[in-house]
Design a protein around this motif. Structure first.
Motif, PDB file in Angstrom:
ATOM      1  N   GLY A 575       0.813  -1.211   0.000  1.00 30.97           N
ATOM      2  CA  GLY A 575       0.000   0.000   0.000  1.00 30.97           C
ATOM      3  C   GLY A 575       0.844   1.257   0.000  1.00 30.97           C
ATOM      4  N   SER A 576       1.948   1.233   0.739  1.00 32.59           N
ATOM      5  CA  SER A 576       2.817   2.415   0.793  1.00 32.59           C
ATOM      6  C   SER A 576       3.598   2.622  -0.497  1.00 32.59           C
ATOM      7  N   MET A 577       3.684   1.577  -1.357  1.00 33.38           N
ATOM      8  CA  MET A 577       4.429   1.685  -2.615  1.00 33.38           C
ATOM      9  C   MET A 577       3.527   1.829  -3.829  1.00 33.38           C
ATOM     10  N   ALA A 578       2.238   2.047  -3.584  1.00 35.62           N
ATOM     11  CA  ALA A 578       1.295   2.135  -4.698  1.00 35.62           C
ATOM     12  C   ALA A 578       1.624   3.276  -5.649  1.00 35.62           C
ATOM     13  N   HIS A 579       2.233   4.335  -5.131  1.00 41.26           N
ATOM     14  CA  HIS A 579       2.581   5.477  -5.985  1.00 41.26           C
ATOM     15  C   HIS A 579       3.814   5.198  -6.842  1.00 41.26           C
ATOM     16  N   VAL A 580       4.519   4.118  -6.535  1.00 39.27           N
ATOM     17  CA  VAL A 580       5.763   3.800  -7.240  1.00 39.27           C
ATOM     18  C   VAL A 580       5.537   2.768  -8.332  1.00 39.27           C
ATOM     19  N   ALA A 581       4.746   1.738  -8.049  1.00 41.73           N
ATOM     20  CA  ALA A 581       4.587   0.643  -9.006  1.00 41.73           C
ATOM     21  C   ALA A 581       3.265  -0.070  -8.791  1.00 41.73           C
ATOM     22  N   ASN A 582       2.873  -0.858  -9.806  1.00 42.42           N
ATOM     23  CA  ASN A 582       1.670  -1.682  -9.732  1.00 42.42           C
ATOM     24  C   ASN A 582       1.990  -3.152  -9.503  1.00 42.42           C
ATOM     25  N   GLU A 583       3.257  -3.539  -9.731  1.00 43.41           N
ATOM     26  CA  GLU A 583       3.696  -4.899  -9.497  1.00 43.41           C
ATOM     27  C   GLU A 583       4.786  -4.915  -8.445  1.00 43.41           C
ATOM     28  N   PHE A 584       4.851  -6.083  -7.761  1.00 41.76           N
ATOM     29  CA  PHE A 584       5.784  -6.165  -6.643  1.00 41.76           C
ATOM     30  C   PHE A 584       6.495  -7.513  -6.650  1.00 41.76           C
ATOM     31  N   LEU A 585       7.781  -7.471  -6.282  1.00 41.81           N
ATOM     32  CA  LEU A 585       8.583  -8.675  -6.146  1.00 41.81           C
ATOM     33  C   LEU A 585       8.606  -9.069  -4.675  1.00 41.81           C
ATOM     34  N   VAL A 586       8.174 -10.299  -4.406  1.00 39.72           N
ATOM     35  CA  VAL A 586       8.196 -10.830  -3.041  1.00 39.72           C
ATOM     36  C   VAL A 586       9.270 -11.916  -2.991  1.00 39.72           C
ATOM     37  N   GLU A 587      10.230 -11.752  -2.090  1.00 38.56           N
ATOM     38  CA  GLU A 587      11.349 -12.692  -1.982  1.00 38.56           C
ATOM     39  C   GLU A 587      11.588 -13.073  -0.535  1.00 38.56           C
ATOM     40  N   SER A 588      12.235 -14.219  -0.342  1.00 43.35           N
ATOM     41  CA  SER A 588      12.656 -14.614   0.999  1.00 43.35           C
ATOM     42  C   SER A 588      13.700 -13.630   1.514  1.00 43.35           C
ATOM     43  N   MET A 589      13.601 -13.312   2.782  1.00 41.44           N
ATOM     44  CA  MET A 589      14.567 -12.417   3.424  1.00 41.44           C
ATOM     45  C   MET A 589      15.830 -13.207   3.734  1.00 41.44           C
ATOM     46  N   GLU A 590      16.937 -12.802   3.119  1.00 41.97           N
ATOM     47  CA  GLU A 590      18.197 -13.531   3.270  1.00 41.97           C
ATOM     48  C   GLU A 590      18.941 -13.010   4.498  1.00 41.97           C
ATOM     49  N   LEU A 591      19.055 -13.837   5.517  1.00 48.03           N
ATOM     50  CA  LEU A 591      19.668 -13.439   6.784  1.00 48.03           C
ATOM     51  C   LEU A 591      20.981 -14.185   7.002  1.00 48.03           C
ATOM     52  N   GLY A 592      21.870 -13.564   7.782  1.00 49.94           N
ATOM     53  CA  GLY A 592      23.107 -14.230   8.171  1.00 49.94           C
ATOM     54  C   GLY A 592      24.299 -13.973   7.275  1.00 49.94           C
ATOM     55  N   ALA A 593      24.219 -12.979   6.403  1.00 48.12           N
ATOM     56  CA  ALA A 593      25.354 -12.671   5.531  1.00 48.12           C
ATOM     57  C   ALA A 593      26.501 -12.080   6.339  1.00 48.12           C
ATOM     58  N   VAL A 594      27.726 -12.397   5.927  1.00 49.66           N
ATOM     59  CA  VAL A 594      28.898 -11.834   6.598  1.00 49.66           C
ATOM     60  C   VAL A 594      29.422 -10.596   5.878  1.00 49.66           C
ATOM     61  N   ALA A 595      29.004 -10.388   4.621  1.00 50.37           N
ATOM     62  CA  ALA A 595      29.477  -9.220   3.866  1.00 50.37           C
ATOM     63  C   ALA A 595      28.518  -8.934   2.719  1.00 50.37           C
ATOM     64  N   GLU A 596      28.492  -7.666   2.304  1.00 52.60           N
ATOM     65  CA  GLU A 596      27.721  -7.237   1.152  1.00 52.60           C
ATOM     66  C   GLU A 596      28.670  -6.612   0.139  1.00 52.60           C
ATOM     67  N   LEU A 597      28.578  -7.057  -1.109  1.00 52.51           N
ATOM     68  CA  LEU A 597      29.446  -6.533  -2.161  1.00 52.51           C
ATOM     69  C   LEU A 597      28.617  -5.970  -3.300  1.00 52.51           C
ATOM     70  N   ILE A 598      29.261  -5.123  -4.058  1.00 49.06           N
ATOM     71  CA  ILE A 598      28.730  -4.689  -5.338  1.00 49.06           C
ATOM     72  C   ILE A 598      29.571  -5.324  -6.430  1.00 49.06           C
ATOM     73  N   VAL A 599      28.900  -5.831  -7.456  1.00 50.86           N
ATOM     74  CA  VAL A 599      29.586  -6.346  -8.644  1.00 50.86           C
ATOM     75  C   VAL A 599      28.920  -5.672  -9.835  1.00 50.86           C
ATOM     76  N   GLY A 600      29.691  -4.919 -10.568  1.00 52.89           N
ATOM     77  CA  GLY A 600      29.104  -4.180 -11.674  1.00 52.89           C
ATOM     78  C   GLY A 600      29.949  -4.243 -12.923  1.00 52.89           C
TER      79      GLY A 600
END
Length: 715
Positions: A575-600
């Motif tokens: 409901g709070s994202m209705a102004h942004v999009a009409n479709e939504f991606l629902v994913e499992s919340m990934e917990l327990g990571a030791v690091a976050e990287l960017i790969v581009g």
């Protein structure tokens, strides 16, 4: 270069005639006459043919009225006539079969407008003939006594030395006046680089065994692929390259889309290019000269271990600080070396590395030689003596010479291959006679502590690049360290509208990457009504994101909701994202990571595709902990890149935390790179951020991704 120089490319053969001519023509007036004077002064032994339409003689030599009247085809010609006349002369020289021409005149592409067209005409007129310039000062070959140079200069004849290629005539002139005791073999100014490019010139210089290293002062490179091929050849031949890269440019007409492009600008790509081939990157003229000098004398070094001696605690501490800055190691002294030093220096001297040997043995030749012999016993990669000579016009430097002679004697008595140098903290602390003596004994006379230590680091990096290349070649063949690909051949023939880049949303981007082996979270796409049921099927906690083909940074507009624990929380989120999009991606919340990287992956007009690795998540632009690699990638490149990041401790296990699954991380990076290579013709940008790294055995997950491409079939 010698006429019988070893095989080079076909394009290098005319250039070798120009660089090492047996006959020279000069065309013009005042500037041409100066070239004649400088050639005579430098001892050029070949024919010199002045060309002038009205003069009978020039500097005691008979003049020829035009190129057609010359007694033969000159190997080299200095053309010093106005710009339009230069084109005519070059055309006549090419018709005569001349080796090459130096074009002194300005008024070509550097002024824009008609000058661009005139320069193109000049290149056509030269044909297969070598062409340096226009808008350049010429070249000096101190090996063969060639001075195609319309001015005074400060160099002298040498038998072996460093070649320097520069885009600036004035910097070139200044370099000839250097008092850094660098044996200068050749100086070439390239001006507008209309004819022979910097890479072609390097290729020709590599054919001369008298050239020990090549220094470059460049504002930019026109053909990255060609430069990488010649850099690889330099690495293979054991000739170090040293680059002073000046100037910068923005990525042409790019949209600020991904975090990756903000991290990897043109200078970052040049740095990646230099690191790939062991090219020493320096940042001022002093560093250029000192690094070239060290490499001329010693070449590459097996490692980064150094030992330093001085009779001052202040100098010792300065060396220690700067060694760390330049990535050098100062290990503890081996027992045998420490025992020998302790015996000669006595109880009052603390024997350590760096060594402050005090002044108890100052002026004692025998004791000094024994002490420095102990220093050489360390058998480290480089052995330094810090020694500034006093002013000869005001002071007696005899005891300094005693110290110098003792160090030279110790080095001469050391095992073969021992690398030793003397460094003055100030450039003026190294007198000419002292530097000459050191060079004769195979010791580099270094001027400036920081410059010396930086040069040692560059020498180690060059040898390491050679070692990596040799090891990989032995395991996988000589192509394992390939040149940067020529991305200009990866053009498509689509219509302009089809070539317009477009953004793939996160769902489509991750689906494409998953097909190439990049792990992604379990998820599904639906509208606001479907989202709660999707979340229950996936299992809480979940992440819900807005799906849009125009939204690159969802967090900034409230398009991401994390760690949702219930269906009601999902309802509130969509409901709070209705102004942004009409479709939504629902994913499992990934917990327990030791690091976050960017790969581009980003595209540059010159370099083509490049891959950036770094600390990811929302902190990517703040931390700026990243490194860039050029395509094609090797797995070992990715490992080395990861270990260079400041976030490395997180990957290896920081303060009791589990270590990350580094092999799975490398697998994912290589999969992303493989996708990039497969779509090299159309991929504009790719951004995986963050790529979560879990403890060993749990792998990695790409939890967000965006791709920009010109390939409509990927939508």
């Amino acid at each position: 270069m010698p006429p019988d120089a070893a095989n080079g490319g076909a394009t290098a053969r005319p250039l070798r005639r120009l660089l090492s001519p047996r006959s020279i023509a000069v065309v013009g007036g005042k500037a041409a006459a100066e070239v004649v004077r400088q050639c005579k002064k430098l001892g050029f032994a070949g024919e010199i043919w002045p060309v002038h339409p009205t003069r009978a003689s020039m500097e005691g030599l008979p003049c020829f009225a035009d190129v057609a009247s010359l007694p033969g085809a000159p190997d080299a010609t200095f053309v010093a006539v106005p710009n339009k006349g230069t084109v005519d002369v070059v055309r006549e020289l090419a018709a005569r079969g001349a080796g090459g021409a130096i074009c002194y005149a300005s008024g070509f592409a550097e002024v824009g407008g008609e000058g661009i067209a005139l320069q193109a005409e000049l290149v056509r007129a030269a044909g297969a003939m070598a062409l340096v310039g226009p808008n350049c000062y010429g070249l000096l070959n101190y090996l063969d006594g060639v001075a195609l140079w319309p001015d005074q200069h400060g160099g002298t004849r040498v038998e072996r030395g460093v070649a320097i290629v520069t885009q600036s005539g004035n910097i070139g002139l200044n370099l000839t006046m250097q008092r850094r005791h660098l044996p200068l073999a050749c100086l070439i100014t390239v001006g507008n680089k209309a004819g022979d490019s910097i890479d072609t010139i390097i290729d020709a210089l590599l054919d001369d065994p008298r050239v020990s290293a090549i220094g470059l002062h460049i504002e930019g490179l026109d053909d990255i692929a060609a430069f990488s091929r010649v850099a690889l050849r330099a690495l293979e031949r054991g000739v170090p390259l040293v680059a002073l890269k000046a100037g910068s440019s923005e990525l042409g007409a790019r949209t600020t889309l991904s975090h990756t492009s903000s991290l990897a600008g043109p200078d970052t790509l040049y740095q990646a290019l230099f690191q790939r081939y062991g090219i020493a990157r320096v940042f001022d003229v002093g560093q250029l000269l000192e690094t070239c000098k060290f490499l001329h004398v010693h070449g590459g070094l097996a490692g980064r271990r150094i030992v330093s001696a001085s009779c001052s605690g202040g100098e010792a501490s300065l060396v220690a600080d700067l060694a760390q800055t330049h990535g050098l190691e100062m290990p503890a002294l081996p027992d045998a070396a420490r025992g020998r030093l302790h015996q000669v220096l006595g109880e009052k001297v603390h024997v350590t590395n760096p060594l402050d040997y005090h002044t108890y043995i100052w002026g004692d030749a025998a004791a000094s030689t024994e002490a420095f012999g102990g220093l050489m016993d360390c058998a480290f990669d480089a052995h330094m003596l810090v020694l500034d000579f006093p002013r000869a016009d005001r002071c007696d430097g005899s005891s300094w010479h005693t110290t110098l002679d003792a160090f030279i004697a110790a080095k001469d008595a050391a095992r073969a291959g021992t690398v030793a140098c003397v460094v003055s903290t100030l450039p003026e602390g190294m007198p000419d006679g002292v530097a000459t003596k050191l060079l004769a004994h195979g010791l580099a006379p270094m001027q400036g502590t920081s410059e010396c230590l930086a040069a040692i680091g560059h020498a180690a990096a060059f040898a390491q690049a050679q070692c990596v290349r040799d090891t990989n070649a032995a395991l996988h063949g000589p192509a394992d360290l390939p040149a940067v690909p020529d991305h200009t051949c990866q053009e498509t023939h689509a219509t302009p509208s089809a070539m317009a880049p477009h953004l793939l949303n996160e769902v489509r981007s991750k689906a494409l990457l998953a097909k190439w082996g990049v792990p992604v979270p379990r998820g599904a796409v639906g509208n606001a009504v479907q989202a709660p049921a999707l979340a229950q099927r996936i299992g809480f906690p979940v992440v819900v994101k807005a799906v849009s083909d125009t939204l690159a940074h969802k967090t900034e507009v409230g398009g991401v909701h994390l760690n949702l624990q219930s269906a009601l929380a999902v309802v509130d989120a969509v409901g709070s994202m209705a102004h942004v999009a009409n479709e939504f991606l629902v994913e499992s919340m990934e917990l327990g990571a030791v690091a976050e990287l960017i790969v581009g992956i980003q595209r540059d007009p010159q370099f083509g595709l490049a891959l950036t690795l770094g600390a990811g998540g929302v902190w990517v632009e703040l931390l700026k902990d990243s490194a860039t690699l050029l395509f094609p990638l090797r797995r070992s490149d990715v490992h080395t890149c990861l270990l260079s990041l400041r976030m490395r401790p997180l990957l290896e296990g920081f303060r009791g935390q589990p270590a990350g699954d580094i092999e799975a991380l490398v697998d994912a990076v290589m999969a992303i790179a493989a996708f990039g290579e497969a779509h090299a013709a159309t991929l504009q940008e790719l951004d995986v951020n963050p790529l979560l790294v879990f403890p060993q055995g749990r792998g990695v997950r790409a939890v967000d991704a965006v791709i920009r491409t010109t390939d409509r079939s990927l939508t």
